[in-house]
Motif scaffolding. Structure first.
Motif, short mmCIF file in Angstrom:
data_model
loop_
_atom_site.label_atom_id
_atom_site.label_comp_id
_atom_site.label_asym_id
_atom_site.label_seq_id
_atom_site.Cartn_x
_atom_site.Cartn_y
_atom_site.Cartn_z
N PHE A 1 0.83 -1.21 0.00
CA PHE A 1 0.00 0.00 0.00
C PHE A 1 0.86 1.25 0.00
CE2 PHE A 1 -1.94 3.35 2.61
CZ PHE A 1 -3.06 3.65 1.83
N TYR A 2 1.91 1.24 0.82
CA TYR A 2 2.79 2.40 0.89
C TYR A 2 3.51 2.64 -0.44
CZ TYR A 2 2.09 1.96 5.92
OH TYR A 2 1.53 1.87 7.17
N ARG A 3 3.90 1.57 -1.12
CA ARG A 3 4.56 1.72 -2.42
C ARG A 3 3.61 2.37 -3.43
NH1 ARG A 3 6.91 -3.51 -1.56
NH2 ARG A 3 5.29 -4.46 -2.84
N THR A 4 2.36 1.94 -3.42
CA THR A 4 1.39 2.49 -4.37
C THR A 4 1.13 3.96 -4.11
OG1 THR A 4 0.32 0.31 -4.54
CG2 THR A 4 -0.94 2.23 -5.29
N VAL A 5 0.94 4.32 -2.86
CA VAL A 5 0.66 5.71 -2.51
C VAL A 5 1.86 6.61 -2.82
CG1 VAL A 5 0.15 7.27 -0.59
CG2 VAL A 5 -1.03 5.08 -0.76
N SER A 6 3.05 6.12 -2.51
CA SER A 6 4.25 6.93 -2.74
C SER A 6 4.54 7.10 -4.22
CB SER A 6 5.45 6.28 -2.04
OG SER A 6 5.24 6.18 -0.65
N PHE A 7 4.18 6.11 -5.03
CA PHE A 7 4.48 6.18 -6.45
C PHE A 7 3.48 7.05 -7.21
CE2 PHE A 7 4.46 4.55 -10.83
CZ PHE A 7 5.83 4.54 -11.09
N PHE A 8 2.31 7.29 -6.62
CA PHE A 8 1.25 8.00 -7.33
C PHE A 8 1.66 9.37 -7.85
CE2 PHE A 8 -2.49 10.84 -7.27
CZ PHE A 8 -3.24 10.22 -8.25
N PHE B 1 11.18 21.25 -2.86
CA PHE B 1 10.24 20.36 -2.18
C PHE B 1 9.25 19.76 -3.17
CE2 PHE B 1 6.12 19.61 -0.21
CZ PHE B 1 6.46 18.76 0.84
N VAL B 2 8.75 20.57 -4.09
CA VAL B 2 7.78 20.07 -5.07
C VAL B 2 8.40 18.98 -5.94
CG1 VAL B 2 6.39 20.70 -7.07
CG2 VAL B 2 6.47 22.22 -5.09
N ILE B 3 9.62 19.21 -6.42
CA ILE B 3 10.28 18.22 -7.28
C ILE B 3 10.57 16.95 -6.51
CG2 ILE B 3 12.22 17.79 -8.82
CD1 ILE B 3 12.47 20.79 -9.23
N VAL B 4 11.02 17.08 -5.27
CA VAL B 4 11.28 15.90 -4.44
C VAL B 4 9.99 15.12 -4.22
CG1 VAL B 4 11.96 15.13 -2.13
CG2 VAL B 4 13.31 16.88 -3.31
N TRP B 5 8.91 15.82 -3.92
CA TRP B 5 7.62 15.17 -3.69
C TRP B 5 7.18 14.37 -4.91
CZ3 TRP B 5 2.87 15.89 -6.17
CH2 TRP B 5 1.75 15.32 -5.53
N SER B 6 7.47 14.87 -6.09
CA SER B 6 7.03 14.19 -7.31
C SER B 6 7.93 13.03 -7.70
CB SER B 6 6.97 15.19 -8.47
OG SER B 6 8.26 15.67 -8.80
N MET B 7 9.16 13.01 -7.22
CA MET B 7 10.13 12.01 -7.67
C MET B 7 10.46 10.93 -6.64
SD MET B 7 11.12 12.46 -10.76
CE MET B 7 10.60 13.67 -11.99
N VAL B 8 10.23 11.19 -5.39
CA VAL B 8 10.70 10.27 -4.36
C VAL B 8 10.05 8.90 -4.47
CG1 VAL B 8 8.99 10.96 -2.62
CG2 VAL B 8 11.22 10.09 -1.90
N GLY B 9 8.80 8.83 -4.89
CA GLY B 9 8.11 7.54 -5.00
C GLY B 9 8.71 6.65 -6.07
#
Length: 330
Positions: free
Chosen positions: A134-141, A195-203
């Motif tokens: 579940f965590y992988r799916t949410v983080s990858f979204f 922060f925005v770029i990290v949020w979009s790429m970390v997953g």
């Protein structure tokens, strides 16, 4: 066993016929070379090398982009951009992004990947946290959302008047953030953008590291746990060295993204931010070409951007080699 046919040489020696035939250019060999080497190489030359060569030529002209006249000016364009304070500010911003963005993203991605693979209970078989799927799916979204949509969405969240972020902080009692301009303040504009770029790429990179960690034999983690190694020690002393090549590849890709970052910057701060604090080379290139009509000068900026990107990749490979990346074996 298959017998090897030999043929006599003038001196009486023999040479296997199989080896003699291997050197011939058969139809199968020629067709294989053409399809799997010649064709991709030709496409690469036409679509990558040729446009870059043209850009190098245009960078030494005064071409406006809208006229057939192209007067050769030599290295004058490069002299102009390296004495231009705005371009040098954009270059420094790109360097800051190339240093900070990959480090923050990869540290968070690796930490999350370790939790989801080997960060679970220390009893029984090595496993990750419960509900890791579940965590992988949410983080990858966030990664599946187009970059321009992410930029527009976060520009609304950062809005000083009606933004969600200021609304939440004000609701929690932080009245100082009632109308705080996150993207309009030179102190916070770059940090808010990162922060925005990290949020979009970390997953995405978390999923990449999860796959790499799962490829490590479980016996290695079991042995480390028997020897008394804790989770942090396992992550830094065992997991990280064994997926070093994956980290290097991820760092290069993130560095290239940081050296471009045009879409995110254009969506969050089209004008380059307060005092050009978030301006990047790609933005300055775009403005120079399509607003000022100086395509020759813009091509010179593109050549510099390409050179910086290649230099960045070479530095990453060199540092990895110095740190013993090639000596790590499983």
């Amino acid at each position: 066993m298959t017998a090897t046919v030999t043929q006599p040489l003038p001196g009486g020696d023999t040479v296997p016929a199989r080896r003699r035939r291997a050197g011939r250019w058969t139809f199968d060999k020629i067709s294989f070379m053409v399809v799997f080497l010649g064709l991709p190489l030709a496409i690469y030359i036409v679509l990558v090398v040729s446009p870059f060569a043209q850009a190098v030529y245009y960078s030494m002209t005064d071409w406006t982009g809208f006229s057939p006249q192209q007067n050769f000016v030599g290295l004058r364009n490069f002299q102009r951009i390296f004495t231009d304070d705005i371009f040098m500010k954009s270059l420094r911003n790109n360097v800051v992004l190339a240093v900070v963005l990959p480090v923050v993203t990869l540290v968070l991605s690796f930490a999350l990947a370790s939790l989801l693979t080997v960060g679970g209970t220390m009893k029984g078989q090595t496993r990750g946290l419960r509900g890791s799927g579940f965590y992988r799916t949410v983080s990858f979204f966030p990664y599946v959302i187009p970059a321009i949509v992410i930029g527009i969405m976060w520009s609304q969240i950062y809005d000083p008047s009606n933004g969600l972020l200021n609304g939440i902080l004000t609701g929690l009692g932080f009245d100082v953030f009632a109308s705080f301009p996150w993207l309009g303040d030179e102190r916070t504009a770059m940090a808010a953008t990162i922060f925005v770029i990290v949020w979009s790429m970390v997953g995405f990179y978390m999923v990449l590291f999860v796959a790499a960690i799962k490829d490590v034999p479980a016996e290695i983690f079991e042995a480390a746990r028997i020897d008394g190694a804790g989770r942090f020690r396992v992550a830094t002393s065992i997991t990280l060295p064994l997926i070093r090549d994956n980290v290097q590849t991820a760092y290069i890709y993130l560095g290239i993204l940081a050296l471009d970052a045009f879409v995110y910057m254009a969506a969050l701060n089209p004008g380059g931010g307060p005092n050009n604090s978030t301006l990047v080379m790609a933005q300055q290139l775009f403005t120079t070409a399509f607003t000022k009509g100086q395509f020759g000068l813009a091509c010179a900026m593109g050549v510099v951007l390409a050179a910086v990107t290649l230099l960045f990749s070479a530095l990453v490979f060199a540092v990895n080699r110095l740190l013993g990346g090639k000596e790590v074996t499983r």
